[in-house]
Design a protein around this motif. Structure first.
Motif, PDB file in Angstrom:
ATOM      1  N   GLN A   4       0.914  -1.255   0.009  1.00 16.46           N
ATOM      2  CA  GLN A   4       0.087   0.052   0.052  1.00 16.46           C
ATOM      3  C   GLN A   4       1.044   1.265  -0.110  1.00 16.46           C
ATOM      4  O   GLN A   4       0.657   2.356  -0.738  1.00 16.46           O
ATOM      5  N   ASP A  37       0.711   4.146  -2.656  1.00 15.65           N
ATOM      6  CA  ASP A  37       0.483   5.540  -2.237  1.00 15.65           C
ATOM      7  C   ASP A  37       1.455   6.532  -2.995  1.00 15.65           C
ATOM      8  O   ASP A  37       1.170   7.510  -3.522  1.00 15.65           O
ATOM      9  N   VAL A  69      -1.100  -5.073  -1.626  1.00 15.37           N
ATOM     10  CA  VAL A  69      -2.211  -4.937  -2.414  1.00 15.37           C
ATOM     11  C   VAL A  69      -1.843  -5.601  -3.759  1.00 15.37           C
ATOM     12  O   VAL A  69      -0.793  -5.764  -4.052  1.00 15.37           O
ATOM     13  N   PRO A 103      -6.844  -4.766  -1.473  1.00 16.08           N
ATOM     14  CA  PRO A 103      -6.066  -5.366  -0.248  1.00 16.08           C
ATOM     15  C   PRO A 103      -6.006  -6.754  -0.290  1.00 16.08           C
ATOM     16  O   PRO A 103      -6.853  -7.681  -0.332  1.00 16.08           O
TER      17      PRO A 103
END
Length: 101
Positions: free
Chosen positions: A12, A16, A58, A100
């Protein structure tokens, strides 16, 4: 339908960062010259081989025909299986889902 998509496992945190910089780049792009991806049938094996015990993962679902860099199916000799590899950075609009794990 599954043939239209490939998959990439990342964290993740790295996803991001991709959202902030406007493209996704896996660590292997610098080391190996491409990003490792999988077909739907290969995802579980990849998770088992490389990501046991890793948290914060993810799965990127990538629409193949939207990938702007060369997408090549190449033999991974160590397991004698053909995998999709993206030879360059991944444009974010090719990612149609982030799930996820």
């Amino acid at each position: 339908m599954n043939g239209d998509f490939i998959y990439h496992i990342t964290t993740q945190e790295k996803w991001d960062l991709a959202l902030k910089q406007g493209f996704y780049e896996a660590d292997t792009l610098v080391k190996e010259g491409f990003m490792h991806c999988s077909t739907a049938d290969q995802v579980d094996g990849v998770l088992e081989r490389y990501y046991q015990g890793v948290t914060g993962l993810v799965k990127l679902t990538i629409q193949k025909d939207k990938v702007e860099r060369p997408l090549v199916f190449e033999l991974a000799g160590n397991i004698n299986e053909v995998f999709p590899h993206i030879h360059g950075t991944l444009n974010l609009d090719a990612v149609v889902a982030v799930t996820p794990i």
